[in-house]
Design a protein around this motif. Structure first.
Motif, PDB file in Angstrom:
ATOM      1  N   GLY A  92       5.555  -0.360  -3.937  1.00  0.00           N
ATOM      2  CA  GLY A  92       6.863  -0.339  -4.564  1.00  0.00           C
ATOM      3  C   GLY A  92       8.010  -0.898  -3.756  1.00  0.00           C
ATOM      4  N   SER A  93       7.776  -1.211  -2.478  1.00  0.00           N
ATOM      5  CA  SER A  93       8.866  -1.731  -1.651  1.00  0.00           C
ATOM      6  C   SER A  93       8.286  -2.389  -0.406  1.00  0.00           C
ATOM      7  CB  SER A  93       9.833  -0.606  -1.240  1.00  0.00           C
ATOM      8  OG  SER A  93       9.179   0.338  -0.400  1.00  0.00           O
ATOM      9  N   GLY A  94       9.155  -3.038   0.359  1.00  0.00           N
ATOM     10  CA  GLY A  94       8.782  -3.570   1.660  1.00  0.00           C
ATOM     11  C   GLY A  94       7.607  -4.521   1.632  1.00  0.00           C
ATOM     12  N   LEU A  95       6.709  -4.336   2.592  1.00  0.00           N
ATOM     13  CA  LEU A  95       5.550  -5.210   2.701  1.00  0.00           C
ATOM     14  C   LEU A  95       4.676  -5.134   1.457  1.00  0.00           C
ATOM     15  CD1 LEU A  95       3.695  -7.150   4.210  1.00  0.00           C
ATOM     16  CD2 LEU A  95       2.710  -5.172   5.409  1.00  0.00           C
ATOM     17  N   GLY A  96       4.505  -3.934   0.896  1.00  0.00           N
ATOM     18  CA  GLY A  96       3.683  -3.794  -0.304  1.00  0.00           C
ATOM     19  C   GLY A  96       4.184  -4.650  -1.445  1.00  0.00           C
ATOM     20  N   ALA A  97       5.489  -4.631  -1.672  1.00  0.00           N
ATOM     21  CA  ALA A  97       6.070  -5.446  -2.738  1.00  0.00           C
ATOM     22  C   ALA A  97       5.903  -6.930  -2.436  1.00  0.00           C
ATOM     23  CB  ALA A  97       7.546  -5.103  -2.910  1.00  0.00           C
ATOM     24  N   ALA A  98       6.094  -7.323  -1.182  1.00  0.00           N
ATOM     25  CA  ALA A  98       5.927  -8.734  -0.800  1.00  0.00           C
ATOM     26  C   ALA A  98       4.498  -9.193  -1.047  1.00  0.00           C
ATOM     27  CB  ALA A  98       6.309  -8.923   0.665  1.00  0.00           C
ATOM     28  N   ARG A 156      11.957  -6.149   8.201  1.00  0.00           N
ATOM     29  CA  ARG A 156      13.186  -5.792   7.493  1.00  0.00           C
ATOM     30  C   ARG A 156      12.806  -5.135   6.170  1.00  0.00           C
ATOM     31  NH1 ARG A 156      14.625 -10.808   9.796  1.00  0.00           N
ATOM     32  NH2 ARG A 156      14.185 -11.959   7.856  1.00  0.00           N
ATOM     33  N   THR A 157      12.424  -3.875   6.251  1.00  0.00           N
ATOM     34  CA  THR A 157      11.995  -3.105   5.083  1.00  0.00           C
ATOM     35  C   THR A 157      12.689  -1.748   5.086  1.00  0.00           C
ATOM     36  OG1 THR A 157      10.138  -2.026   6.199  1.00  0.00           O
ATOM     37  CG2 THR A 157       9.713  -4.196   5.243  1.00  0.00           C
ATOM     38  N   PRO A 158      12.714  -1.060   3.944  1.00  0.00           N
ATOM     39  CA  PRO A 158      13.323   0.275   3.910  1.00  0.00           C
ATOM     40  C   PRO A 158      12.695   1.256   4.894  1.00  0.00           C
ATOM     41  CG  PRO A 158      12.996  -0.549   1.690  1.00  0.00           C
ATOM     42  CD  PRO A 158      12.312  -1.531   2.600  1.00  0.00           C
ATOM     43  N   PHE A 159      11.432   1.045   5.241  1.00  0.00           N
ATOM     44  CA  PHE A 159      10.756   1.941   6.181  1.00  0.00           C
ATOM     45  C   PHE A 159      11.548   2.075   7.477  1.00  0.00           C
ATOM     46  CE2 PHE A 159       7.652   2.711   9.609  1.00  0.00           C
ATOM     47  CZ  PHE A 159       7.061   3.876   9.137  1.00  0.00           C
ATOM     48  N   LEU A 160      12.116   0.983   7.969  1.00  0.00           N
ATOM     49  CA  LEU A 160      12.953   1.025   9.171  1.00  0.00           C
ATOM     50  C   LEU A 160      14.441   1.104   8.840  1.00  0.00           C
ATOM     51  CD1 LEU A 160      11.294  -1.547  11.631  1.00  0.00           C
ATOM     52  CD2 LEU A 160      11.361   0.940  11.844  1.00  0.00           C
TER      53      LEU A 160
END
Length: 257
Positions: free
Chosen positions: A31-37, A205-209
């Motif tokens: 749903g976000s970050g690397l997964g979405a990419a 550069r993802t929400p995780f960080l």
């Protein structure tokens, strides 16, 4: 202009697309970050993508934006650390696309605090998501892959699997564990024609960080799409070759020499 080189590059691009097109790929933490990419990249390459997400609403908008392309896109609710949920995600992928060619264990979480402050519940949540989840999904996916003649499991690790810093004991334990799990499965599953690769990522550069460290220097981080392209490159290798471990760092990575 060297038209011969241009023709060769175009042919290579077409060959790459053909190797991904029609593949059935399950991505956790989609749903976000690397997964979405990853989902965007593989969908644009014609793969059939199952977006597994513990908060499925986060993946639905992304999935909708990707529909109408060459591949099928679906979303499945999945708590990777829950055995029934993990099995269901694998089963639904096979039901939707007829097979599972690639599993990408990307879902992850962290708690930044000292061991004195770290609760038992927080420890369990990090270990269940980051380590137990990849074990469960790999176990269930491998059963289908064996019957289908092979496949590829990719485990997203971290530089936290190579060195340590304070206030991240659960995260380090989980990522060192997933790196060890990945290498063990590489050794075990090769005779079954199942490749296993650990992708050791530097900061992205993802929400995780960014959500946890709003003051972090963005110049020390990389675009998650760069890592996604590396994963795609690993999948494009000839069938006779496997990369058990690969590291992808920003040029100004702060957590690695």
């Amino acid at each position: 202009m060297d038209t011969r080189n241009t023709m060769m590059e175009n042919q290579a691009g077409n060959d790459d697309a053909n190797m991904i097109e029609g593949k059935s790929i399950l991505v956790t933490g989609a749903g976000s970050g690397l997964g979405a990419a990853l989902c965007k990249l593989f969908a644009s390459s014609g793969a059939h993508v199952m977006m597994a997400e513990i908060q499925p609403n986060k993946a639905l908008d992304i999935a909708e934006s990707l529909r109408g392309g060459p591949g099928k896109i679906q979303v499945v609710e999945c708590d990777v650390g829950n055995a029934e949920s993990a099995q269901r995600a694998i089963d639904e992928t096979v039901s939707a696309f007829g097979k599972i060619d690639v599993l990408i264990n990307n879902a992850g979480t962290d708690v930044t605090c000292s061991i004195d402050e770290l609760s038992l519940e927080q420890w369990d949540r990090v270990i269940h998501t980051n380590l137990y989840g990849p074990f469960l999904l790999s176990k269930y996916a491998a059963q289908y892959m064996k019957r289908n003649g092979g496949g590829h499991i990719i485990n997203i690790a971290s530089t936290a699997a190579k060195r340590a810093w304070p206030n991240a004991s659960a995260y380090h334990a989980s990522k060192w564990g997933v790196l060890g799990l990945s290498h063990a499965l590489h050794a075990e599953l090769r005779p079954e024609n199942i490749k296993v690769t650990a992708v050791v990522t530097g900061g992205m550069r993802t929400p995780f960080l960014l959500d946890r460290f709003p003051d972090i220097d963005l110049e020390t981080l990389q675009d998650p799409m760069n890592v996604a392209r590396t994963v795609k490159g690993v999948l494009l290798l000839p069938s006779e070759t496997v990369i058990p471990e690969i590291m992808v760092l920003p040029m100004r990575e702060s957590s690695w020499p």
